[in-house]
Design an enzyme around this catalytic site. Structure first.
Site, PDB file in Angstrom:
ATOM      1  N   THR A  23     -16.889  14.498 -10.793  1.00  0.00           N
ATOM      2  CA  THR A  23     -16.817  15.814 -11.428  1.00  0.00           C
ATOM      3  C   THR A  23     -15.639  16.587 -10.869  1.00  0.00           C
ATOM      4  OG1 THR A  23     -17.936  17.951 -11.645  1.00  0.00           O
ATOM      5  CG2 THR A  23     -18.491  16.648  -9.714  1.00  0.00           C
ATOM      6  N   ASP A  59     -18.766  38.180 -12.949  1.00  0.00           N
ATOM      7  CA  ASP A  59     -17.732  38.718 -12.055  1.00  0.00           C
ATOM      8  C   ASP A  59     -16.441  39.029 -12.805  1.00  0.00           C
ATOM      9  OD1 ASP A  59     -19.482  38.538  -9.910  1.00  0.00           O
ATOM     10  OD2 ASP A  59     -18.806  36.527  -9.348  1.00  0.00           O
ATOM     11  N   HIS A 106      12.412  -1.165  -4.666  1.00  0.00           N
ATOM     12  CA  HIS A 106      11.540  -1.460  -5.811  1.00  0.00           C
ATOM     13  C   HIS A 106      12.236  -2.442  -6.735  1.00  0.00           C
ATOM     14  CE1 HIS A 106       8.192  -0.713  -8.522  1.00  0.00           C
ATOM     15  NE2 HIS A 106       9.065  -0.674  -9.524  1.00  0.00           N
ATOM     16  N   ASN A 115     -14.084  20.239 -17.637  1.00  0.00           N
ATOM     17  CA  ASN A 115     -14.560  21.162 -18.674  1.00  0.00           C
ATOM     18  C   ASN A 115     -14.385  20.612 -20.082  1.00  0.00           C
ATOM     19  OD1 ASN A 115     -13.610  23.009 -16.208  1.00  0.00           O
ATOM     20  ND2 ASN A 115     -15.286  24.023 -17.282  1.00  0.00           N
ATOM     21  N   GLU A 143     -15.927  19.446 -10.050  1.00  0.00           N
ATOM     22  CA  GLU A 143     -16.575  20.297  -9.044  1.00  0.00           C
ATOM     23  C   GLU A 143     -16.340  19.798  -7.618  1.00  0.00           C
ATOM     24  OE1 GLU A 143     -18.984  22.888  -8.912  1.00  0.00           O
ATOM     25  OE2 GLU A 143     -18.854  23.487 -11.009  1.00  0.00           O
ATOM     26  N   ARG A 193      -9.070  25.787 -11.660  1.00  0.00           N
ATOM     27  CA  ARG A 193      -9.410  24.363 -11.591  1.00  0.00           C
ATOM     28  C   ARG A 193      -8.505  23.632 -12.589  1.00  0.00           C
ATOM     29  NH1 ARG A 193     -15.423  23.541 -12.760  1.00  0.00           N
ATOM     30  NH2 ARG A 193     -15.753  24.408 -10.690  1.00  0.00           N
ATOM     31  N   HIS A 208       0.838  -1.197   0.000  1.00  0.00           N
ATOM     32  CA  HIS A 208       0.000   0.000   0.000  1.00  0.00           C
ATOM     33  C   HIS A 208       0.872   1.247   0.000  1.00  0.00           C
ATOM     34  CE1 HIS A 208      -3.340  -2.513   2.148  1.00  0.00           C
ATOM     35  NE2 HIS A 208      -3.255  -2.772   0.859  1.00  0.00           N
ATOM     36  N   GLY A 236     -15.242  37.523 -15.512  1.00  0.00           N
ATOM     37  CA  GLY A 236     -14.748  36.427 -16.351  1.00  0.00           C
ATOM     38  C   GLY A 236     -13.299  36.055 -16.113  1.00  0.00           C
ATOM     39  N   LYS A 237     -12.760  36.355 -14.941  1.00  0.00           N
ATOM     40  CA  LYS A 237     -11.351  36.052 -14.660  1.00  0.00           C
ATOM     41  C   LYS A 237     -11.139  34.619 -14.170  1.00  0.00           C
ATOM     42  CE  LYS A 237     -10.273  40.283 -15.644  1.00  0.00           C
ATOM     43  NZ  LYS A 237      -9.643  40.573 -16.954  1.00  0.00           N
ATOM     44  N   GLN A 238     -12.230  33.899 -13.897  1.00  0.00           N
ATOM     45  CA  GLN A 238     -12.112  32.521 -13.415  1.00  0.00           C
ATOM     46  C   GLN A 238     -11.429  31.658 -14.483  1.00  0.00           C
ATOM     47  OE1 GLN A 238     -14.842  34.199 -14.192  1.00  0.00           O
ATOM     48  NE2 GLN A 238     -16.446  34.087 -12.632  1.00  0.00           N
ATOM     49  N   ASP A 255     -32.644   7.311 -22.293  1.00  0.00           N
ATOM     50  CA  ASP A 255     -32.640   8.762 -22.109  1.00  0.00           C
ATOM     51  C   ASP A 255     -34.033   9.284 -22.430  1.00  0.00           C
ATOM     52  OD1 ASP A 255     -31.774  11.421 -21.665  1.00  0.00           O
ATOM     53  OD2 ASP A 255     -29.788  10.922 -22.448  1.00  0.00           O
TER      54      ASP A 255
END
Length: 660
Positions: free
Chosen positions: A432, A529, A104, A492, A434, A619, A86, A531-533, A347
Site C-alpha cells: 500500500t 482538517d 555498461h 489512491n 500507506e 503522497r 547488484h 481538506g488540504k491533504q 469472497d
C-alpha cells in the site's frame, strides 16, 4: 589514485587490468561467488585479485552498514564498477570525492538494465557498444563519460559479440582512465526521452514461438547460443535445443511449427522458414539438423510446439482472495478478457462479480478467509499465481477496529504467504502507499524512501505497519527460501465499484465514495482538517493494466520487485477533489433527482476518525520501477475518472423516492 572496485565476469577482469596499467591503486575488490547453475565461460575476478595480491570480498549484501563502514575506512578517491550485478547504494557512491563510474554493455541511454548483450541480438540490432558513465541512484542513468560503438554483424552470436565488446572495453578504458585520474573528463547527460530498459533473462524466456517470423526466431537463437542455455522447442514432450540456424524466405502454406523438410531441417514460421543447422535433443550431444530430425523422430509434416504437449494448452490458474472487492472484480474482468487464464475466487459476497458467475473460466466460492483455510490451502497448491487482496483498507476502521485490522490484514495474510512458500507458488501481494507514512520525499521511491509512521498511541498506523511487516516477511522469504514474489503499491485507485454507498453511510469507505454519498443525500461534504491533504488519484483501468502486466511478468522482470502503481500527474487535494466532483455532479443528467448541494464543512480529524488519527500531507509516487518492469505509464486524466465514478454510483441509486 586510490580506488575500490566492484567487478565480475570478463569485463571485471579487463577493468581491473586496465586500472592497474593506468597506475591506479586498488585497495579492495568486491565480486560475487560463482553460481553453480551458471556455465562459467568467463574469467574469475577472485582469481585475478588473488594473483595480484589485492584483498577480495564477496558479501551477500555489500550495502549493509558494516560493509559501508569498512569501505569508508579504505578512503577511496574514486570507485569503479565493471559488470557487478547488484546496485550499489548511494552511501557507498558518496564515499569517493572524484565520484563513481560504471561500465555498461550498451550505447546508453538505450538498453539500460540487465543482459543488454542478449537483448540487442534478440531485437535484431545492427549496432551496440560500451559506455562508461557516472553512477547515480538510478541504475545506468548517470552522465556519460565515454562511449565506443560496436557493429553487430549478421553472423554474430552472443559469444562473438561478447568478444567484440571486450575488445572495445579495453580500448575505451585505455583512453579514458588516465583522463579520470587527472580530472580531465567531459560528461554528457543522458537523454531520458531516448532511454529504454530491459530486465533479466532466464533460460525459460528462450522458447521458440513458431508463429513469429523466422528472422525473429533466428535472432533468439543467436542471442542465447552456447555458452548461453540456448533457444528451445518441443516435439511432444521431448525438449530440444537449437544451437545455430539460418533464415529461409520459404513460401509455404504449412502451419507454423510444421516440418517442411528433413535435410535440411526446415521449420515453417509465421513468416518464412527457419533452418535448424545444429541442435541437441534433451541432454544429449550437439548434432547437425538432419541427424537431430532422425533422433527426434521427425518426418515431413510433423508439428513442433513451444511447450510440452501435456501443458501446451493449460491456462494459467490465478487465485484471487477478495475477488468481489474493488481491485479483485476489475482484475477478474481483465483476466477473463484473455483466453489463457482460469480465475479461482473467494469472497464473502458476490454482488460485484455477478456478471462473471456463468463464465466457464471463473470459479467462485462464497466464504471467509479466516474460516475456509483448507479450501485456500488446496487452491494455493492448485493455482500458479496467488493474489491475497483481502484487507480492511478504510481509514476510519484503523482507529475504530485496530485489532480486527491487524488480525485480518496481517495474521490471515501471513498464513497465505506461508502456503505460497510451502508449495512454491508465485505471490503478487498488495502492499500500500500507506507504508510510506509521513515520508518527506517529493516522490515516494520503492527502493530508497524511508517508511515513517507515528507513535504507538496513534492506532491509525496499524494498517500501514501491518502491510509493511508483511512486505518485509515476503522479501525475506524471497531472499532466504526462493519465494517468487512481486509487491505492488496502489496510490489512491478510484473508479466504478469503489466501495458502495451503504459502506459510506457508516463511514467505512474511501474518499470519493463518501463525497458522492454527501451529494446524493444532500448532506455537507466534510473536509477533514480543511481538506488540504494531497493525493495522486489513479484510474482503476490504469491500475489494473499495470497489475495485469505484473501477472504476465514478461521476461520475469517483476520477480523480486516492489512497484508503485499511481499517477503522479493526477495530484489534487481532497478539497480540490470535492470541487471537481461537485462540478461534475451539477452537470450530470440525473442531477435534478437529488437534493441541493449543502456546502463544504471543515471538521477536525479527531471528531471524524476518532482519537489516535494522524494524516499525511502528500503522497506522490515515483513510477520508475513501473516504467522499467512493466513498460507502463498511466494515461487517464483525473476528471474522466471522476465523471465515470460519479455516473456509476448515481445510476445505482433507487430514484423512485427522489424528487424529479
Amino acid at each position: 589514485m586510490k580506488t575500490v572496485v566492484f567487478a565480475y565476469h570478463d569485463m571485471g577482469c579487463l577493468g581491473i587490468e586496465a586500472l592497474l596499467a593506468a597506475g591506479y591503486e586498488i585497495s579492495a575488490i568486491f565480486t560475487h561467488t560463482d553460481n553453480p547453475g551458471e556455465k562459467a565461460f568467463y574469467g574469475s575476478v577472485a582469481h585475478l585479485a588473488a594473483e595480484r595480491g589485492i584483498p577480495v570480498y564477496a558479501p551477500d549484501n555489500v550495502n549493509h552498514p558494516l560493509w559501508v563502514e569498512r569501505i569508508a575506512q579504505l578512503s577511496p578517491e574514486v570507485i569503479f564498477s565493471f559488470y557487478y550485478r547488484h546496485l550499489i547504494c548511494d552511501e557507498i557512491l558518496q564515499l569517493a570525492p572524484a565520484g563513481a563510474f560504471n561500465l555498461h554493455g550498451s550505447l546508453l541511454p538505450k538498453y539500460r538494465g540487465r543482459a543488454p548483450l542478449n537483448w540487442v541480438l534478440v531485437n535484431g540490432e545492427t549496432e551496440t557498444g560500451v559506455t562508461l558513465h557516472r553512477m547515480v541512484k538510478r541504475a545506468d542513468a548517470g552522465a556519460i563519460v565515454a562511449q565506443l560503438r560496436v557493429a553487430i554483424a549478421p553472423d554474430d552470436i552472443a559469444i562473438t559479440l561478447h568478444h567484440k565488446l571486450c575488445h572495445a572495453t579495453r580500448q575505451l578504458l585505455e583512453q579514458t582512465l588516465p583522463a579520470i585520474k587527472h580530472g580531465n573528463i567531459l560528461e554528457i547527460a543522458q537523454r531520458e526521452n531516448e532511454a529504454t530498459c530491459f530486465g533479466r533473462r532466464t533460460p525459460d524466456d528462450s522458447f521458440l514461438e513458431w508463429h513469429k517470423p523466422a528472422s525473429v526466431l533466428h535472432n533468439m537463437v543467436r542471442a542465447v547460443a552456447d555458452p548461453w542455455p540456448g533457444a528451445f522447442s518441443y516435439v511432444g514432450n521431448q525438449k530440444f535445443t537449437v544451437w545455430s540456424s539460418r533464415v529461409h524466405p520459404h513460401a509455404s502454406k504449412a502451419q507454423p511449427g510444421s516440418v517442411i523438410s528433413i535435410a535440411p531441417l526446415l521449420i515453417a514460421c509465421g513468416d518464412g522458414a527457419l533452418e535448424i543447422v545444429t541442435g541437441q535433443a534433451g541432454d544429449g550431444i550437439t548434432m547437425q539438423g538432419s541427424q537431430l530430425a532422425q533422433t527426434l523422430g521427425l518426418v515431413q509434416g510433423s508439428r513442433l510446439n513451444s511447450q510440452p504437449a501435456c501443458t501446451a494448452r493449460r491456462r494459467t490458474r490465478v487465485l484471487i482472495l477478495g475477488v468481489n472487492g474493488f481491485i479483485g472484480n476489475h482484475l477478474t474482468e481483465r483476466l477473463l478478457r484473455e483466453d489463457h487464464y482460469e480465475v479461482y475466487g473467494l469472497d464473502i459476497g458476490s454482488d460485484a462479480i455477478s456478471r462473471f458467475l456463468n463464465h466457464p473460466h471463473f470459479h467462485f466460492v462464497e466464504g471467509d478467509i479466516s474460516i475456509h483455510s483448507e479450501w485456500i490451502e488446496y487452491h494455493v497448491k492448485k493455482c500458479d499465481v496467488v493474489l491475497p487482496l483481502v484487507a480492511i483498507a478504510t481509514p476510519i476502521e484503523y482507529t475504530r477496529n485496530p485489532l480486527r485490522v491487524f488480525e485480518l490484514d496481517f495474521e490471515e495474510n501471513l498464513r497465505i504467504i506461508r502456503y505460497c512458500v510451502k508449495y512454491r507458488k508465485r505471490i503478487i501481494f498488495p502492499s500500500t502507499s500507506e507504508v510510506y507514512g509521513m515520508c518527506s520525499d517529493k516522490y515516494f521511491d520503492e527502493d530508497h524512501s524511508n517508511l515513517i509512521v507515528g507513535p504507538v498511541n496513534k492506532p491509525r498506523w496499524i494498517y500501514s505497519v501491518s502491510k509493511q511487516l508483511l512486505d518485509r516477511v515476503i522479501w525475506a522469504y524471497g531472499e532466504k527460501e526462493g519465494l517468487q514474489f512481486t509487491l505492488f503499491r496502489p496510490f489512491n485507485w478510484m473508479g466504478p465499484r469503489l466501495d458502495n454507498l451503504n459502506a459510506a453511510r457508516i463511514g467505512s469507505s474511501r474518499a470519493i465514495t463518501q463525497l458522492i454519498l454527501n451529494l446524493v443525500e444532500g448532506s455537507p461534504i466534510k473536509l477533514i482538517d480543511g481538506g488540504k491533504q494531497k493525493r495522486c488519484f489513479t484510474d482503476i483501468r490504469d491500475g489494473i493494466e499495470a497489475l495485469y502486466r505484473i501477472i504476465e511478468n514478461a521476461g520475469n522482470r517483476c520477480d523480486g520487485e516492489i512497484i508503485n502503481i499511481g499517477n503522479p500527474e493526477n495530484e489534487a487535494s481532497i478539497e480540490e477533489l470535492g470541487e471537481m466532483l461537485l462540478a461534475s455532479f451539477e452537470k450530470h443528467p440525473l442531477r435534478h433527482h437529488f437534493p441541493p448541494f449543502a456546502g463544504f464543512r471543515v471538521v477536525e480529524s479527531s471528531s471524524y476518525y476518532g482519537k489516535g488519527y494522524q494524516d499525511v500531507e502528500h503522497r506522490k509516487p515515483s513510477i520508475r520501477n513501473a516504467h522499467r518492469c512493466l513498460d507502463w505509464e498511466p494515461k487517464i486524466d483525473m476528471q474522466e475518472t471522476i465523471d465515470e465514478t460519479l455516473d456509476f454510483f448515481l445510476r445505482t441509486v433507487d430514484l423512485t423516492d427522489k424528487p424529479s
